[in-house]
Scaffold this motif. Structure first.
Motif, PDB file in Angstrom:
ATOM      1  N   TYR A 231     145.297  69.623  49.404  1.00 44.74           N
ATOM      2  CA  TYR A 231     143.943  69.469  49.948  1.00 44.74           C
ATOM      3  C   TYR A 231     144.037  69.241  51.453  1.00 44.74           C
ATOM      4  CZ  TYR A 231     139.213  67.670  50.634  1.00 44.74           C
ATOM      5  OH  TYR A 231     137.929  67.471  51.071  1.00 44.74           O
ATOM      6  N   PHE A 232     143.207  69.961  52.204  1.00 48.67           N
ATOM      7  CA  PHE A 232     143.219  69.869  53.660  1.00 48.67           C
ATOM      8  C   PHE A 232     141.819  69.529  54.166  1.00 48.67           C
ATOM      9  CE2 PHE A 232     146.516  72.815  52.391  1.00 48.67           C
ATOM     10  CZ  PHE A 232     147.610  72.431  53.154  1.00 48.67           C
ATOM     11  N   ALA A 233     141.766  68.654  55.150  1.00 47.66           N
ATOM     12  CA  ALA A 233     140.498  68.305  55.787  1.00 47.66           C
ATOM     13  C   ALA A 233     140.731  68.186  57.287  1.00 47.66           C
ATOM     14  CB  ALA A 233     139.956  66.991  55.232  1.00 47.66           C
ATOM     15  N   HIS A 234     139.806  68.734  58.049  1.00 51.39           N
ATOM     16  CA  HIS A 234     139.962  68.713  59.503  1.00 51.39           C
ATOM     17  C   HIS A 234     138.599  68.437  60.139  1.00 51.39           C
ATOM     18  CE1 HIS A 234     141.153  70.862  63.498  1.00 51.39           C
ATOM     19  NE2 HIS A 234     141.292  69.553  63.570  1.00 51.39           N
ATOM     20  N   LEU A 235     138.534  67.345  60.868  1.00 50.96           N
ATOM     21  CA  LEU A 235     137.316  66.963  61.585  1.00 50.96           C
ATOM     22  C   LEU A 235     137.573  67.094  63.078  1.00 50.96           C
ATOM     23  CD1 LEU A 235     134.490  65.691  61.878  1.00 50.96           C
ATOM     24  CD2 LEU A 235     135.599  63.440  61.741  1.00 50.96           C
ATOM     25  N   LYS A 236     136.644  67.742  63.763  1.00 50.85           N
ATOM     26  CA  LYS A 236     136.778  67.941  65.207  1.00 50.85           C
ATOM     27  C   LYS A 236     135.423  67.662  65.862  1.00 50.85           C
ATOM     28  CE  LYS A 236     138.458  71.419  68.525  1.00 50.85           C
ATOM     29  NZ  LYS A 236     138.977  72.799  68.661  1.00 50.85           N
ATOM     30  N   ILE A 237     135.402  66.766  66.856  1.00 49.76           N
ATOM     31  CA  ILE A 237     134.164  66.405  67.538  1.00 49.76           C
ATOM     32  C   ILE A 237     134.333  66.640  69.034  1.00 49.76           C
ATOM     33  CG2 ILE A 237     132.445  64.618  67.959  1.00 49.76           C
ATOM     34  CD1 ILE A 237     133.484  63.166  65.477  1.00 49.76           C
ATOM     35  N   ASN A 238     133.489  67.486  69.583  1.00 47.56           N
ATOM     36  CA  ASN A 238     133.507  67.751  71.021  1.00 47.56           C
ATOM     37  C   ASN A 238     132.647  66.693  71.707  1.00 47.56           C
ATOM     38  OD1 ASN A 238     132.994  68.758  73.678  1.00 47.56           O
ATOM     39  ND2 ASN A 238     133.600  70.796  72.985  1.00 47.56           N
ATOM     40  N   LEU A 239     133.280  65.696  72.275  1.00 46.22           N
ATOM     41  CA  LEU A 239     132.559  64.553  72.834  1.00 46.22           C
ATOM     42  C   LEU A 239     131.893  64.883  74.167  1.00 46.22           C
ATOM     43  CD1 LEU A 239     135.192  61.829  71.940  1.00 46.22           C
ATOM     44  CD2 LEU A 239     133.057  62.333  70.754  1.00 46.22           C
ATOM     45  N   LEU A 240     132.425  65.850  74.886  1.00 49.57           N
ATOM     46  CA  LEU A 240     131.780  66.258  76.140  1.00 49.57           C
ATOM     47  C   LEU A 240     130.436  66.915  75.856  1.00 49.57           C
ATOM     48  CD1 LEU A 240     131.743  66.664  79.187  1.00 49.57           C
ATOM     49  CD2 LEU A 240     133.093  68.747  78.875  1.00 49.57           C
ATOM     50  N   GLU A 241     130.411  67.836  74.882  1.00 48.91           N
ATOM     51  CA  GLU A 241     129.148  68.479  74.503  1.00 48.91           C
ATOM     52  C   GLU A 241     128.154  67.448  73.991  1.00 48.91           C
ATOM     53  OE1 GLU A 241     129.412  71.739  71.830  1.00 48.91           O
ATOM     54  OE2 GLU A 241     130.809  72.868  73.078  1.00 48.91           O
ATOM     55  N   TYR A 242     128.646  66.508  73.170  1.00 48.66           N
ATOM     56  CA  TYR A 242     127.768  65.477  72.623  1.00 48.66           C
ATOM     57  C   TYR A 242     127.162  64.625  73.736  1.00 48.66           C
ATOM     58  CZ  TYR A 242     126.547  60.950  70.617  1.00 48.66           C
ATOM     59  OH  TYR A 242     125.895  59.788  70.298  1.00 48.66           O
ATOM     60  N   LYS A 243     127.986  64.167  74.682  1.00 51.45           N
ATOM     61  CA  LYS A 243     127.502  63.318  75.768  1.00 51.45           C
ATOM     62  C   LYS A 243     126.513  64.076  76.656  1.00 51.45           C
ATOM     63  CE  LYS A 243     127.620  59.401  78.053  1.00 51.45           C
ATOM     64  NZ  LYS A 243     128.844  58.880  78.669  1.00 51.45           N
ATOM     65  N   THR A 244     126.795  65.359  76.907  1.00 51.18           N
ATOM     66  CA  THR A 244     125.891  66.171  77.721  1.00 51.18           C
ATOM     67  C   THR A 244     124.521  66.300  77.063  1.00 51.18           C
ATOM     68  OG1 THR A 244     127.765  67.455  78.566  1.00 51.18           O
ATOM     69  CG2 THR A 244     125.582  68.434  78.808  1.00 51.18           C
ATOM     70  N   LYS A 245     124.507  66.549  75.758  1.00 56.13           N
ATOM     71  CA  LYS A 245     123.233  66.673  75.047  1.00 56.13           C
ATOM     72  C   LYS A 245     122.478  65.357  75.019  1.00 56.13           C
ATOM     73  CE  LYS A 245     124.091  70.682  72.163  1.00 56.13           C
ATOM     74  NZ  LYS A 245     123.872  71.296  70.829  1.00 56.13           N
ATOM     75  N   MET A 246     123.206  64.255  74.895  1.00 58.28           N
ATOM     76  CA  MET A 246     122.580  62.940  74.896  1.00 58.28           C
ATOM     77  C   MET A 246     121.894  62.686  76.234  1.00 58.28           C
ATOM     78  SD  MET A 246     122.802  61.281  72.052  1.00 58.28           S
ATOM     79  CE  MET A 246     122.642  59.556  72.548  1.00 58.28           C
ATOM     80  N   LEU A 247     122.540  63.049  77.340  1.00 61.50           N
ATOM     81  CA  LEU A 247     121.969  62.841  78.672  1.00 61.50           C
ATOM     82  C   LEU A 247     120.740  63.732  78.894  1.00 61.50           C
ATOM     83  CD1 LEU A 247     125.241  62.616  80.799  1.00 61.50           C
ATOM     84  CD2 LEU A 247     123.722  60.732  80.183  1.00 61.50           C
ATOM     85  N   VAL A 248     120.794  64.961  78.372  1.00 62.42           N
ATOM     86  CA  VAL A 248     119.693  65.896  78.554  1.00 62.42           C
ATOM     87  C   VAL A 248     118.447  65.438  77.800  1.00 62.42           C
ATOM     88  CG1 VAL A 248     118.899  68.247  78.014  1.00 62.42           C
ATOM     89  CG2 VAL A 248     121.134  67.878  79.065  1.00 62.42           C
ATOM     90  N   THR A 249     118.637  64.875  76.596  1.00 58.28           N
ATOM     91  CA  THR A 249     117.495  64.494  75.754  1.00 58.28           C
ATOM     92  C   THR A 249     116.913  63.138  76.077  1.00 58.28           C
ATOM     93  OG1 THR A 249     119.064  63.653  74.083  1.00 58.28           O
ATOM     94  CG2 THR A 249     118.245  65.920  73.831  1.00 58.28           C
ATOM     95  N   ARG A 250     117.516  62.409  77.012  1.00 56.31           N
ATOM     96  CA  ARG A 250     116.978  61.087  77.358  1.00 56.31           C
ATOM     97  C   ARG A 250     115.642  61.217  78.082  1.00 56.31           C
ATOM     98  NH1 ARG A 250     122.196  57.500  79.451  1.00 56.31           N
ATOM     99  NH2 ARG A 250     123.122  57.197  77.403  1.00 56.31           N
TER     100      ARG A 250
END
Length: 250
Positions: A231-250
């Motif tokens: 069984y294989f599981a792979h989680l990947k989170i792009n934190l730069l994209e996330y932070k950019t979207k958070m700043l834009v939606t404020r």
């Protein structure tokens, strides 16, 4: 000399101007109402998502606490080592997991402490590989951009469903943090024995993807698949994209 036609045209123009003004005024009011309704909708949506997260996390923490206690109880001879790690785990659960976000460093250190506790349940001969590939100079490594306990479900599942009796049994866990991206790769040999179903079990599995979608939306990737009894599981989170979207939606 002003003719009747001229008077008619003047009156017609005045009426058209009044109609245009009335239409424009109503359109402006309609747009204002539309914008107000959209703002209220987004505000309500954020409140609903916040309540969902609170509900998911309130279920997740006791579930995690119960699993770690069961690990310690099953092997009392390693209690001292386990309690030392348990102290760190409890600090995180009690003081950090209630925060909306933590740093990648905090989340990774917590996960590594939890793995040390879970190791008590397996034989010293069991193949357990834990690797970290961390770029500590990365700008986001010490920024609060990671949802607490977001890595735990994949790790718990590996220890719960791994085949520890087979000669080629294994669990492999790799944490990677570089280029503003947090990655967790987990693999294990699947046990042929059907796991005993317990009441209220599997809470983490049910909530992981929902939490990821609410918090990270389209800035994450989660892949899970089976291949040759592994069984294989792979989680990947792009934190730069996330932070950019958070700043834009404020």
């Amino acid at each position: 000399m002003i003719t009747s036609l001229t008077i008619f045209l003047i009156v017609l123009n005045v009426l058209l101007l009044l109609a245009s003004y009335t239409f424009f005024s109503k359109w402006q009011k309609a747009e204002a109402r539309k914008q107000s309704m959209e703002q209220n909708y987004h505000h309500l949506e954020n409140k609903i998502n916040s309540l969902k997260l609170q509900n998911l996390e309130s279920r997740l923490n006791p579930h995690l606490f119960k699993n770690t206690l069961n690990s310690i109880q099953s092997h009392a001879y390693q209690t001292y080592h386990a309690l030392d790690k348990m102290s760190n785990v409890l600090d995180y659960i009690l003081y950090e997991s209630h925060n909306k976000l933590v740093t990648p460093q905090q989340e990774i250190e917590f996960a590594l402490n939890l793995i040390e506790i879970y190791k008590i349940k397996i034989s010293p001969l069991f193949e357990l590989k834990v690797k970290t590939k961390i770029d500590e100079s990365d700008h986001f490594y010490n920024q609060e951009v990671v949802a607490p306990l977001i890595t735990i479900d994949l790790i718990e599942n590996a220890f719960k469903h791994a085949d520890i009796q087979s000669a080629d049994a294994f669990i492999s866990i790799t944490f990677e943090f570089k280029n503003n991206t947090l990655s967790l790769a987990v693999a294990n040999k699947i046990s042929l024995k059907t796991p005993l179903k317990k009441q209220n079990s599997g809470i983490g599995s049910e909530t992981l993807e929902e939490r990821l979608k609410i918090i990270y939306q389209d800035t994450f990737q989660l892949d899970r698949y089976t291949e040759n009894d592994n069984y294989f599981a792979h989680l990947k989170i792009n934190l730069l994209e996330y932070k950019t979207k958070m700043l834009v939606t404020r």
